[in-house]
Design a protein around this motif. Structure first.
Motif, PDB file in Angstrom:
ATOM      1  N   GLY A  16       0.771  -1.235   0.000  1.00  0.00           N
ATOM      2  CA  GLY A  16       0.000   0.000   0.000  1.00  0.00           C
ATOM      3  C   GLY A  16       0.804   1.288   0.000  1.00  0.00           C
ATOM      4  N   ARG A  17       2.110   1.216  -0.195  1.00  0.00           N
ATOM      5  CA  ARG A  17       2.961   2.407  -0.193  1.00  0.00           C
ATOM      6  C   ARG A  17       3.909   2.385  -1.382  1.00  0.00           C
ATOM      7  N   VAL A  18       4.466   3.559  -1.652  1.00  0.00           N
ATOM      8  CA  VAL A  18       5.526   3.668  -2.655  1.00  0.00           C
ATOM      9  C   VAL A  18       6.838   3.799  -1.894  1.00  0.00           C
ATOM     10  N   TRP A  19       7.812   2.982  -2.286  1.00  0.00           N
ATOM     11  CA  TRP A  19       9.108   2.923  -1.602  1.00  0.00           C
ATOM     12  C   TRP A  19      10.234   3.156  -2.610  1.00  0.00           C
ATOM     13  N   ARG A  20      11.373   3.530  -2.115  1.00  0.00           N
ATOM     14  CA  ARG A  20      12.594   3.550  -2.907  1.00  0.00           C
ATOM     15  C   ARG A  20      13.507   2.488  -2.301  1.00  0.00           C
ATOM     16  N   LEU A  21      14.101   1.671  -3.164  1.00  0.00           N
ATOM     17  CA  LEU A  21      15.018   0.640  -2.698  1.00  0.00           C
ATOM     18  C   LEU A  21      16.335   1.314  -2.337  1.00  0.00           C
ATOM     19  N   ALA A  29      16.266  -6.383   1.545  1.00  0.00           N
ATOM     20  CA  ALA A  29      16.137  -5.070   0.919  1.00  0.00           C
ATOM     21  C   ALA A  29      15.707  -4.076   1.982  1.00  0.00           C
ATOM     22  N   THR A  30      16.371  -2.933   2.022  1.00  0.00           N
ATOM     23  CA  THR A  30      15.934  -1.844   2.886  1.00  0.00           C
ATOM     24  C   THR A  30      15.184  -0.855   2.015  1.00  0.00           C
ATOM     25  N   LEU A  31      13.937  -0.606   2.382  1.00  0.00           N
ATOM     26  CA  LEU A  31      13.066   0.277   1.628  1.00  0.00           C
ATOM     27  C   LEU A  31      12.816   1.547   2.435  1.00  0.00           C
ATOM     28  N   VAL A  32      12.711   2.688   1.755  1.00  0.00           N
ATOM     29  CA  VAL A  32      12.390   3.953   2.417  1.00  0.00           C
ATOM     30  C   VAL A  32      11.311   4.667   1.616  1.00  0.00           C
ATOM     31  N   THR A  33      10.477   5.414   2.333  1.00  0.00           N
ATOM     32  CA  THR A  33       9.456   6.225   1.679  1.00  0.00           C
ATOM     33  C   THR A  33       9.949   7.666   1.617  1.00  0.00           C
ATOM     34  N   ASP A  34       9.272   8.478   0.825  1.00  0.00           N
ATOM     35  CA  ASP A  34       9.609   9.896   0.750  1.00  0.00           C
ATOM     36  C   ASP A  34       9.374  10.586   2.093  1.00  0.00           C
ATOM     37  N   GLU A  35       8.500  10.004   2.925  1.00  0.00           N
ATOM     38  CA  GLU A  35       8.205  10.580   4.234  1.00  0.00           C
ATOM     39  C   GLU A  35       9.217  10.165   5.298  1.00  0.00           C
ATOM     40  N   GLY A  36      10.135   9.272   4.938  1.00  0.00           N
ATOM     41  CA  GLY A  36      11.174   8.860   5.883  1.00  0.00           C
ATOM     42  C   GLY A  36      10.943   7.540   6.589  1.00  0.00           C
ATOM     43  N   ALA A  37       9.826   6.870   6.324  1.00  0.00           N
ATOM     44  CA  ALA A  37       9.597   5.544   6.910  1.00  0.00           C
ATOM     45  C   ALA A  37      10.544   4.550   6.248  1.00  0.00           C
ATOM     46  N   SER A  38      10.916   3.515   6.988  1.00  0.00           N
ATOM     47  CA  SER A  38      11.796   2.503   6.406  1.00  0.00           C
ATOM     48  C   SER A  38      11.324   1.116   6.801  1.00  0.00           C
ATOM     49  N   ALA A  39      11.729   0.134   6.006  1.00  0.00           N
ATOM     50  CA  ALA A  39      11.399  -1.266   6.274  1.00  0.00           C
ATOM     51  C   ALA A  39      12.498  -2.138   5.691  1.00  0.00           C
ATOM     52  N   VAL A  40      12.783  -3.232   6.376  1.00  0.00           N
ATOM     53  CA  VAL A  40      13.706  -4.233   5.860  1.00  0.00           C
ATOM     54  C   VAL A  40      12.866  -5.468   5.545  1.00  0.00           C
ATOM     55  N   VAL A  41      12.957  -5.937   4.299  1.00  0.00           N
ATOM     56  CA  VAL A  41      12.117  -7.031   3.823  1.00  0.00           C
ATOM     57  C   VAL A  41      12.988  -8.059   3.117  1.00  0.00           C
TER      58      VAL A  41
END
Length: 156
Positions: A16-21, A29-41
């Motif tokens: 449900g979000r747009v991420w940058r790898l 993979a560590t993903l980040v959003t333009d808003e600064g949220a991050s996730a490791v998947v």
């Protein structure tokens, strides 16, 4: 035709979000959003997720989450594998991928409609409920493969 590439800097849609790898490290993979949220998947999980796509290119084919199933409890894996055999038999007439021999009469696609085969499987699996359960499991298997069957999908 331009192919989308999953590489550092790629824009992805996931969950449900747009991420940058941002980082690729092994199978993570560590993903980040333009808003600064991050996730490791884990990459196999990311690629197999129903919402995953690479922006600016065609949607890649589903990649089975190899390695993740082995990390699950034995009873969860066994239930998913059992459902896989049932779904295959309803769809093809054969419970395994080999498809040799003669299908059981009630699951023969040459003589029974899909609805008849679903009802036959539901009757065979009285504990599983009804034909709607068989249809739901078939839909999960088509969209998510083995990972989508049973409690496996709820663990992640």
């Amino acid at each position: 035709m331009t192919q989308a590439v999953v590489e550092v800097g790629a824009r992805l849609r996931y969950d449900g979000r747009v991420w940058r790898l941002a980082v690729l490290e092994g199978a993570r993979a560590t993903l980040v959003t333009d808003e600064g949220a991050s996730a490791v998947v884990l990459l196999p999980y990311l690629f197999a997720h129903p919402s995953f796509e690479v922006e600016g290119g065609p949607v890649p084919g589903r990649v089975p989450p190899f390695g993740l199933l082995e990390a699950l409890p034995v009873e969860v894996r066994e239930r998913a594998l059992a459902w896989q055999r049932h779904v295959r038999e309803v769809e093809t007439g054969f419970p395994d991928s080999v498809g040799q021999g003669v299908p059981r009469e009630q699951f023969d696609p040459a003589t029974r409609s899909l609805a008849q085969r679903e009802r036959a499987k539901a009757e065979e699996l009285t504990a599983a409920g009804c034909a709607a359960t068989v249809r739901r499991m078939r839909a999960r298997y088509r969209s998510e493969g083995l990972w989508g069957l049973g409690p496996v999908r709820r663990i992640m």
